[in-house]
Structures are given as C-alpha cells and as structure tokens.
Design a protein around this motif. Structure first.
Motif, PDB file in Angstrom:
ATOM      1  N   LEU A   1       0.842  -1.186   0.000  1.00 17.91           N
ATOM      2  CA  LEU A   1       0.000   0.000   0.000  1.00 17.91           C
ATOM      3  C   LEU A   1       0.889   1.252   0.000  1.00 17.91           C
ATOM      4  CD1 LEU A   1      -3.025   0.203  -0.013  1.00 17.91           C
ATOM      5  CD2 LEU A   1      -2.966   0.605   2.458  1.00 17.91           C
ATOM      6  N   ASP A   2       1.879   1.230   0.866  1.00 19.21           N
ATOM      7  CA  ASP A   2       2.860   2.321   0.886  1.00 19.21           C
ATOM      8  C   ASP A   2       4.238   1.694   1.007  1.00 19.21           C
ATOM      9  OD1 ASP A   2       2.944   1.469   3.506  1.00 19.21           O
ATOM     10  OD2 ASP A   2       1.423   2.928   4.115  1.00 19.21           O
ATOM     11  N   ASP A   3       5.158   2.350   1.692  1.00 20.82           N
ATOM     12  CA  ASP A   3       6.525   1.817   1.722  1.00 20.82           C
ATOM     13  C   ASP A   3       6.779   0.827   2.863  1.00 20.82           C
ATOM     14  OD1 ASP A   3       7.366   2.960  -0.489  1.00 20.82           O
ATOM     15  OD2 ASP A   3       8.470   4.614   0.426  1.00 20.82           O
ATOM     16  N   ILE A   4       5.821   0.671   3.777  1.00 19.54           N
ATOM     17  CA  ILE A   4       6.167  -0.047   5.009  1.00 19.54           C
ATOM     18  C   ILE A   4       6.321  -1.541   4.789  1.00 19.54           C
ATOM     19  CG2 ILE A   4       5.418  -0.599   7.366  1.00 19.54           C
ATOM     20  CD1 ILE A   4       4.048   2.206   7.325  1.00 19.54           C
ATOM     21  N   THR A   5       5.289  -2.190   4.231  1.00 18.22           N
ATOM     22  CA  THR A   5       5.407  -3.636   4.004  1.00 18.22           C
ATOM     23  C   THR A   5       6.558  -3.944   3.059  1.00 18.22           C
ATOM     24  OG1 THR A   5       3.305  -3.189   2.940  1.00 18.22           O
ATOM     25  CG2 THR A   5       3.448  -5.179   4.289  1.00 18.22           C
ATOM     26  N   SER A   6       6.711  -3.138   2.009  1.00 19.16           N
ATOM     27  CA  SER A   6       7.755  -3.459   1.041  1.00 19.16           C
ATOM     28  C   SER A   6       9.133  -3.308   1.678  1.00 19.16           C
ATOM     29  CB  SER A   6       7.626  -2.617  -0.216  1.00 19.16           C
ATOM     30  OG  SER A   6       7.324  -1.297   0.102  1.00 19.16           O
ATOM     31  N   ALA A   7       9.262  -2.368   2.631  1.00 24.85           N
ATOM     32  CA  ALA A   7      10.551  -2.236   3.310  1.00 24.85           C
ATOM     33  C   ALA A   7      10.831  -3.478   4.159  1.00 24.85           C
ATOM     34  CB  ALA A   7      10.565  -0.997   4.188  1.00 24.85           C
ATOM     35  N   GLN A   8       9.771  -3.992   4.789  1.00 29.81           N
ATOM     36  CA  GLN A   8       9.950  -5.218   5.585  1.00 29.81           C
ATOM     37  C   GLN A   8      10.347  -6.385   4.677  1.00 29.81           C
ATOM     38  OE1 GLN A   8       6.045  -5.101   7.265  1.00 29.81           O
ATOM     39  NE2 GLN A   8       6.800  -4.482   9.293  1.00 29.81           N
ATOM     40  N   ALA A   9       9.637  -6.522   3.579  1.00 27.85           N
ATOM     41  CA  ALA A   9       9.937  -7.620   2.651  1.00 27.85           C
ATOM     42  C   ALA A   9      11.340  -7.456   2.076  1.00 27.85           C
ATOM     43  CB  ALA A   9       8.910  -7.642   1.526  1.00 27.85           C
ATOM     44  N   TRP A  10      11.694  -6.228   1.764  1.00 30.38           N
ATOM     45  CA  TRP A  10      13.032  -5.940   1.227  1.00 30.38           C
ATOM     46  C   TRP A  10      14.083  -6.436   2.207  1.00 30.38           C
ATOM     47  CZ3 TRP A  10      17.209  -3.056   2.969  1.00 30.38           C
ATOM     48  CH2 TRP A  10      18.200  -2.760   2.016  1.00 30.38           C
ATOM     49  N   PHE A  11      13.863  -6.146   3.483  1.00 30.45           N
ATOM     50  CA  PHE A  11      14.841  -6.532   4.505  1.00 30.45           C
ATOM     51  C   PHE A  11      14.949  -8.057   4.609  1.00 30.45           C
ATOM     52  CE2 PHE A  11      16.587  -7.157   8.719  1.00 30.45           C
ATOM     53  CZ  PHE A  11      17.590  -6.209   8.741  1.00 30.45           C
ATOM     54  N   ILE A  12      13.797  -8.725   4.595  1.00 28.11           N
ATOM     55  CA  ILE A  12      13.805 -10.192   4.693  1.00 28.11           C
ATOM     56  C   ILE A  12      14.570 -10.791   3.516  1.00 28.11           C
ATOM     57  CG2 ILE A  12      12.359 -12.263   4.589  1.00 28.11           C
ATOM     58  CD1 ILE A  12      10.194 -10.630   6.024  1.00 28.11           C
ATOM     59  N   LEU A  13      14.234 -10.324   2.304  1.00 32.36           N
ATOM     60  CA  LEU A  13      14.864 -10.903   1.115  1.00 32.36           C
ATOM     61  C   LEU A  13      16.353 -10.592   1.080  1.00 32.36           C
ATOM     62  CD1 LEU A  13      12.171 -10.178  -1.599  1.00 32.36           C
ATOM     63  CD2 LEU A  13      12.767 -12.372  -0.590  1.00 32.36           C
ATOM     64  N   LYS A  14      16.700  -9.350   1.417  1.00 32.19           N
ATOM     65  CA  LYS A  14      18.108  -8.961   1.390  1.00 32.19           C
ATOM     66  C   LYS A  14      18.918  -9.813   2.364  1.00 32.19           C
ATOM     67  CE  LYS A  14      19.748  -5.584  -1.122  1.00 32.19           C
ATOM     68  NZ  LYS A  14      20.586  -5.851  -2.285  1.00 32.19           N
ATOM     69  N   SER A  15      18.381 -10.046   3.548  1.00 29.63           N
ATOM     70  CA  SER A  15      19.170 -10.802   4.512  1.00 29.63           C
ATOM     71  C   SER A  15      19.179 -12.283   4.187  1.00 29.63           C
ATOM     72  CB  SER A  15      18.711 -10.543   5.945  1.00 29.63           C
ATOM     73  OG  SER A  15      17.332 -10.378   5.998  1.00 29.63           O
ATOM     74  N   ALA A  16      18.253 -12.748   3.331  1.00 25.39           N
ATOM     75  CA  ALA A  16      18.308 -14.138   2.883  1.00 25.39           C
ATOM     76  C   ALA A  16      19.092 -14.236   1.575  1.00 25.39           C
ATOM     77  CB  ALA A  16      16.912 -14.703   2.711  1.00 25.39           C
ATOM     78  N   ASN A  17      19.902 -13.224   1.305  1.00 27.09           N
ATOM     79  CA  ASN A  17      20.838 -13.284   0.185  1.00 27.09           C
ATOM     80  C   ASN A  17      20.221 -13.122  -1.190  1.00 27.09           C
ATOM     81  OD1 ASN A  17      23.595 -13.334   0.484  1.00 27.09           O
ATOM     82  ND2 ASN A  17      23.526 -15.343   1.454  1.00 27.09           N
ATOM     83  N   TYR A  18      19.048 -12.543  -1.270  1.00 29.45           N
ATOM     84  CA  TYR A  18      18.506 -12.205  -2.585  1.00 29.45           C
ATOM     85  C   TYR A  18      19.255 -10.966  -3.054  1.00 29.45           C
ATOM     86  CZ  TYR A  18      14.801 -15.610  -2.167  1.00 29.45           C
ATOM     87  OH  TYR A  18      14.118 -16.784  -2.067  1.00 29.45           O
ATOM     88  N   LYS A  19      19.723 -11.022  -4.311  1.00 30.37           N
ATOM     89  CA  LYS A  19      20.682  -9.998  -4.718  1.00 30.37           C
ATOM     90  C   LYS A  19      20.048  -8.705  -5.201  1.00 30.37           C
ATOM     91  CE  LYS A  19      24.349 -12.059  -3.720  1.00 30.37           C
ATOM     92  NZ  LYS A  19      25.325 -11.565  -2.772  1.00 30.37           N
ATOM     93  N   TYR A  20      19.007  -8.826  -6.037  1.00 25.91           N
ATOM     94  CA  TYR A  20      18.514  -7.628  -6.705  1.00 25.91           C
ATOM     95  C   TYR A  20      17.078  -7.344  -6.268  1.00 25.91           C
ATOM     96  CZ  TYR A  20      22.360  -9.446  -9.459  1.00 25.91           C
ATOM     97  OH  TYR A  20      23.567  -9.964  -9.835  1.00 25.91           O
ATOM     98  N   VAL A  21      16.944  -6.712  -5.113  1.00 26.97           N
ATOM     99  CA  VAL A  21      15.615  -6.428  -4.589  1.00 26.97           C
ATOM    100  C   VAL A  21      15.391  -4.917  -4.579  1.00 26.97           C
ATOM    101  CG1 VAL A  21      14.016  -6.958  -2.739  1.00 26.97           C
ATOM    102  CG2 VAL A  21      16.047  -8.364  -3.052  1.00 26.97           C
ATOM    103  N   TYR A  22      14.236  -4.491  -5.107  1.00 30.37           N
ATOM    104  CA  TYR A  22      13.946  -3.067  -5.173  1.00 30.37           C
ATOM    105  C   TYR A  22      12.573  -2.789  -4.586  1.00 30.37           C
ATOM    106  CZ  TYR A  22      17.841  -3.159  -8.382  1.00 30.37           C
ATOM    107  OH  TYR A  22      19.070  -3.356  -8.929  1.00 30.37           O
ATOM    108  N   ILE A  23      12.403  -1.553  -4.142  1.00 30.16           N
ATOM    109  CA  ILE A  23      11.117  -1.125  -3.597  1.00 30.16           C
ATOM    110  C   ILE A  23      10.508  -0.112  -4.549  1.00 30.16           C
ATOM    111  CG2 ILE A  23      10.043   0.199  -1.757  1.00 30.16           C
ATOM    112  CD1 ILE A  23      12.134  -0.965   0.137  1.00 30.16           C
ATOM    113  N   LEU A  24       9.231  -0.288  -4.837  1.00 28.20           N
ATOM    114  CA  LEU A  24       8.525   0.722  -5.617  1.00 28.20           C
ATOM    115  C   LEU A  24       8.169   1.857  -4.663  1.00 28.20           C
ATOM    116  CD1 LEU A  24       7.290   1.349  -8.394  1.00 28.20           C
ATOM    117  CD2 LEU A  24       5.142   0.444  -7.498  1.00 28.20           C
ATOM    118  N   LYS A  25       8.766   2.998  -4.908  1.00 23.86           N
ATOM    119  CA  LYS A  25       8.645   4.095  -3.947  1.00 23.86           C
ATOM    120  C   LYS A  25       7.195   4.561  -3.828  1.00 23.86           C
ATOM    121  CE  LYS A  25      11.147   8.229  -3.483  1.00 23.86           C
ATOM    122  NZ  LYS A  25      12.055   9.085  -4.263  1.00 23.86           N
TER     123      LYS A  25
END
Lengths: 200, 219, 190
Positions: free
Chosen positions: B113-137
């Motif tokens: 809906l906004d940046d909050i959930t995507s920031a959480q998901a971004w963090f989860i994926l990044k720390s699980a070694n997903y390389k190219y993760v972006y957030i739709l601002k």
C-alpha cells in the motif's frame, strides 16, 4: 553468492573461458584415472578392474557432499543449479542402450575424447561412430519424438521422490558408495586370483 | 604416539572423512532452511543511499516498453490485489515471501500500500541473500496518485506543465484519468475519482519484448 | 586436515617422478576426489554440471543445418541446438568444455608418458575388428545418449551428484546394460 555465473559475476563470453579451463581439469582427471584406455574401462564389466565404479562414485559423493554443505553454509543457492528434468522410461532405455554401446565400443563420450587426444585410434573411430549415432538419432527424431517426451516427471530429486530429507539421502548415498567400494576391492582380489589361476 | 588416523591408508582416511560428513548431513537434514546472515552495515548503507528504490514513473515506462527482466510483487492481501493491481504483478503475502519460488538472481520489485510492508519484505529478502531487490517508492498509493490520477494545479509553472504532458500519456496507457484542478479542491476530486479504478488490461500483444530464449544447459 | 594435506603431498610426488616408462594410473579414489572437485567447481561457478555428448549434438545439428538447412529446420531435435541467431551455435559452453577435455587429457597423458599411437584391445581380437566394434559401439552409444538426454558425464556424474531421480535410474540402467552384454563380448576384451 554461488553459483557465480547466475548472479552475473561474469559475462557469457568469459563463461566460455571457464568452460575451457574446467574442461582441461576434467580431461586431466579422466586420463589420470585411466579412462583414456578402453581395456581399463571395459574391465569394469568383467569385475577384474573396478576403477570406473570407484572413480565415478567417489566423484559423485565428493560433489554431492560439497553441494550439500555449501548450501547449508548459505554460500550456494541450490535452486539455481541446473537439474535436468526426469523422463523416466526414455532415460532407462537410453541407459541400457548406452551400457551395451559401452561394452561394444569400450568408451563413453567423455572418455573417448581423452582416448582420441592421447593417440588411440580406437578412440578416434569411436568418436566418429558417436557422431554417426547422434546423426541417426536426429534423423529418426520425428518417429520417436513422442516416446522421447514420454514419462516426463519434471525436476524430481531423490529426496523429493523418497520423501526423505536431503541430508538423509546424502548419508545413504555415502553408505552405498562405501559399501560398493568395499565390494569392489574384494571382487578385484578374487578376480585377480582367478585370472592368475587360469594362466598357470 | 601416533594419531590413530595416521595409521590408516589414504583410501581409508577418505572413506572415514566421507562417512563423518555423511553422518553430520544426516543430522542437518535439509539445507534450504533460511539461513539469515545480516550484513547490517551493507543493509544500512543501501537504505541510506536510496539505490534500491524505483519510482512509479520509471516502472510505468518499463511496463510500456515491455521490459520483462523483473518480477513485480504485490504484497497486499488477495482482495485488494484482485480489485486492482499494477499490470503483470504477482501477489505474494509478506509471510510467504521466502517460500514463493522467487529466485535469488532475479530482479524483484516489491510494492505494498505504501513503503512499510515493502521495506519489511526488502529486509527479509536482502538478509536471505537475494541480490537484486527493489522497492517501488510510495507503493500502490503513489502509483494511483501519480500514474492513474495525476493532477496539475492550474497555476503550475511551464516546466511542471511539460512534465504533466508526459505523464498524461503514461496515464492514458494505464487507463488513468489525468486532470487539471484548482489548487484547494484537489483532494476532493481525487476522492470522487479514485473508486473507479480502471480494469487491469494486459498490455497489447506484441508490446512485450520476448525474453531471450534461455540457453540449453543439459548435456 | 591431516587427511587433506596427506592427499596433496602424495599427489605432487607422483607428478615429480621422471621416467620414460608409462606410469601406472593414479589411485582411483584420489582421481575420483579430483573429478568430484572439478564437478563441484562447475556447479559453484556456472550453476551447471559437466557434459560431453551435448557438444556432439551441437556439432551434428550445425553440420546438418549447413548441408540441408530446410531439412534441419523441420526437425525439433536439431532446432534445440540452434542459437537465437545473435551468436554462432558453436559458441556453446559444452563445445568449449569438450575442447578443454581433449587438451587436458593430452596434457595428462603426455606428462605421464602414456600418449601413444595405438589401438586398445584384448589379445584375442584383430585390430580391424576392434575398430569396427569401436565404430558400432560409438554409434549405439551416441543414439542411447541422446535418448537418455545425456551420457555418463552429463547424466550419471552431474545428475548423480544433484540426486536427480532420472540420472540415478539412468546410471543403474547403464551398468545393467553393460553387465548383460559383457558375457557375449568377452572375446573382444579378455
């Protein structure tokens, strides 16, 4: 993160250089194992020299354990390592045909290349035969296409198929390989004695 | 005193080594459990640098161009997803994000809906070694605001007007309703217009450039 | 750790010996370990395993399409080996790997004084018959490898390490096929 190529650490052109270097190491290992020599390869099927089994299973166990631990350390994404799909019946029938060809020709495709490059005429002729066999397959392909694509099970690994954990399967394969090695060592001794007995 | 291992032949040592590793493997079980290894500094830095954000306009242009080298992930619930989502998005809930079959070498664009959930998901994926993760601002809200219902205040500057012309084209493509409003009442009009979100129509056939055929990898 | 250093020091001494007699082949378990590490390197660097027969298919497919392009275009098997037209189909990972195999085999054979122009055969068969057998065996193997979608390198080794079901079935089938026919061909080898 491994595998490096899938994470764009280097380009396709460089991957060909990697292919060449890995190929050199592969060929080197095959020759060291005696796989450039049809008599040694064929001996596998008469139980008096089990090098093929020993080298093959040691290699499989080594790579399998490496993959398992690299994945566990979090270094390697196993889902990005290419596993070919299972087409059970064509693969079993192809394997049987390949085994027959192995005993008749004395090589398999990889080893025949090593044998040819170390000067064996039979290896060179075998290679020519292999090209012919692939050509025949290609020409016959429209006739056997349906069979070729039959019993398609997708990407099936043993852990999935047996319903066991990955580590369990690794353990069982190690046990099986060690058992096979022990049997092979014992069998070689028996066969050598028998061959010596025949000669006297 | 000799270590008992030294008495063994090389073959037996190798066998022992393999056996030990095999037994340990037996206890490890499965390797694909998610080992999270957080490089806090790297994560913090990329947050500060804002490199991992993609603007809605950028995304809209990619969709129009038919770029297909990314996976667009809608993190909202199924109901909102079915109501309206950005074309070509797939719906994955935050709690399932690691089991969803996303590949570690894929370019993943997240939005909620906004940046909050995507920031959480971004963090989860990044720390699980997903390389190219972006957030739709700004998430889907910003998408609606800027792409579907862009507004231009009457007394806008020349430069703003030029930009609006460009966005208008993009907006029409996605079935949006660009409008020119007088400064104060803008939010009112927006409220009236927003429930009638356009139907998601797949981009016209042929507009998506075919992804280059994957090279065979088998023997 | 002692095991590992033990292995490597032993390997080096084998290489350093210099005689002009062909040396005996190395310890199969060490060779297997080396081969396994090469395979692992391929997995780790490329995300794929080794292969051999795939290169033969590429070469056959390219040759057929040069000689008879229309004929090849109709065939789904050949089609699989053509590239998307941007690069040559011969610019293929397996083709380069196989060239490396030939070079590596030659290097190892020459270092160990095992490179020799000869025919490997059993004592009870003529050279001519051996070559005929080699050709026939090669043709059968080529056909079987394509039917199984890979050979001993691509299926048995690679798929075996990846624990693929089809590859393990294939591996046992190869041994079964070999042992079933071995008796009838004993004159060639024994």
């Amino acid at each position: 993160m491994m595998p490096y190529y899938k994470f764009d650490y280097f380009s396709f052109d460089f991957s060909l250089v990697v292919a060449f270097i890995i190929g050199i190491a592969f060929g080197f290992a095959l020759e060291r194992g005696g796989f450039g020599n049809a008599r040694i390869l064929a001996a596998q099927f008469y139980f008096y020299n089990m090098r093929v089994l020993k080298v093959m299973f040691t290699a499989i166990v080594t790579a399998m354990i490496g993959l398992f631990y690299f994945s566990w350390f979090g270094w390697l994404d196993l889902s990005l390592v290419y596993v070919s799909d299972t087409y059970l019946i064509p693969q079993i029938l192809g394997g049987l045909i390949l085994g027959i060809g192995f005993v008749i020709g004395g090589y398999c495709p990889g080893t025949s290349i090593v044998s040819a490059s170390t000067g064996r005429y039979d290896g060179m002729v075998y290679l020519a035969g292999m090209f012919f066999g692939v050509f025949v397959f290609g020409e016959m392909f429209p006739l056997i296409e349906n069979f070729y694509n039959s019993s398609h099970l997708g990407k099936v690994t043993l852990p999935k198929f047996l319903g066991l954990s990955h580590g369990m399967v690794v353990f069982l394969v190690v046990l099986m390989a060690l058992g096979a090695f022990a049997l092979a060592e014992w069998g070689e001794k028996v066969m050598t004695k028998k061959l010596q007995g025949d000669k006297q | 005193m000799k270590c008992p291992i030294e008495k063994l032949s090389i073959n037996k040592r190798l066998a022992l080594f393999a056996l030990v590793l095999g037994i340990i493997a037996l206890f490890i079980g499965n390797t694909s459990s998610y080992k999270i290894n957080v490089n806090a500094k790297e994560l913090a830095l990329s947050t500060v640098r804002n490199q991992d954000k993609i603007s809605v306009i950028q995304l809209a242009e990619w969709i129009i161009e038919g770029k297909a080298d990314y996976v667009l992930v809608d993190l909202r619930d199924e109901k909102s997803f079915n109501e309206y989502s950005i074309p070509n998005a797939i719906n994955i809930k935050l709690e399932n994000i690691l089991d969803s079959g996303l590949m570690r070498n894929e370019k993943i664009i997240l939005f909620g809906l906004d940046d909050i959930t995507s920031a959480q998901a971004w963090f989860i994926l990044k720390s699980a070694n997903y390389k190219y993760v972006y957030i739709l601002k700004g998430g889907i809200n910003e998408w609606k605001e800027k792409i579907l219902f862009p507004r231009l205040v009457e007394n806008a500057s020349q430069k703003e007007k030029e930009e609006f012309e460009k966005i208008k084209q993009i907006s029409f493509y996605f079935g949006g309703i660009p409008q020119v409003v007088s400064g104060a009442s803008s939010s009112e009009i927006y409220k009236i217009q927003s429930p009638t979100v356009p139907k998601v129509s797949p981009p016209p056939a042929g507009s998506i450039k075919s992804i280059p055929k994957k090279k065979r990898e088998g023997c | 750790m002692t095991t590992l250093t033990g292995i490597f020091s032993k390997k080096e001494t084998i290489v350093e010996e210099k005689t002009f007699q062909p040396k005996p082949y190395s310890n199969p378990y060490l060779v297997g370990l080396g081969l396994g590490l090469v395979l692992l390197a391929a997995f780790v660097i490329m995300g794929r395993g080794l292969g051999a027969s795939g290169a033969a298919s590429t070469i056959v497919a390219v040759t057929v399409s040069k000689v008879a392009p229309e004929h090849a275009a109709k065939n789904n098997f050949y089609k699989e080996y053509f590239s998307d037209g941007t690069t040559s189909p011969l610019k293929d990972w397996l083709v380069f790997e196989v060239i490396g195999v030939a070079v590596g085999g030659f290097l190892s054979g020459t270092l160990a004084h095992r490179t020799k122009r000869t025919i490997e055969k059993g004592p009870n068969i003529s050279s001519k018959m051996r070559l005929i057998y080699a050709f026939v065996g090669g043709a059968i193997m080529g056909f079987g490898a394509k039917l199984a979608r890979g050979c001993t390198s691509g299926q048995a080794l690679t798929g075996g390490a990846l624990l693929s079901l089809g590859s393990w079935a294939f591996m046992f089938a190869v041994f079964a096929g070999g042992y079933l026919t071995a008796y009838f061909l004993r004159r060639q080898w024994l």
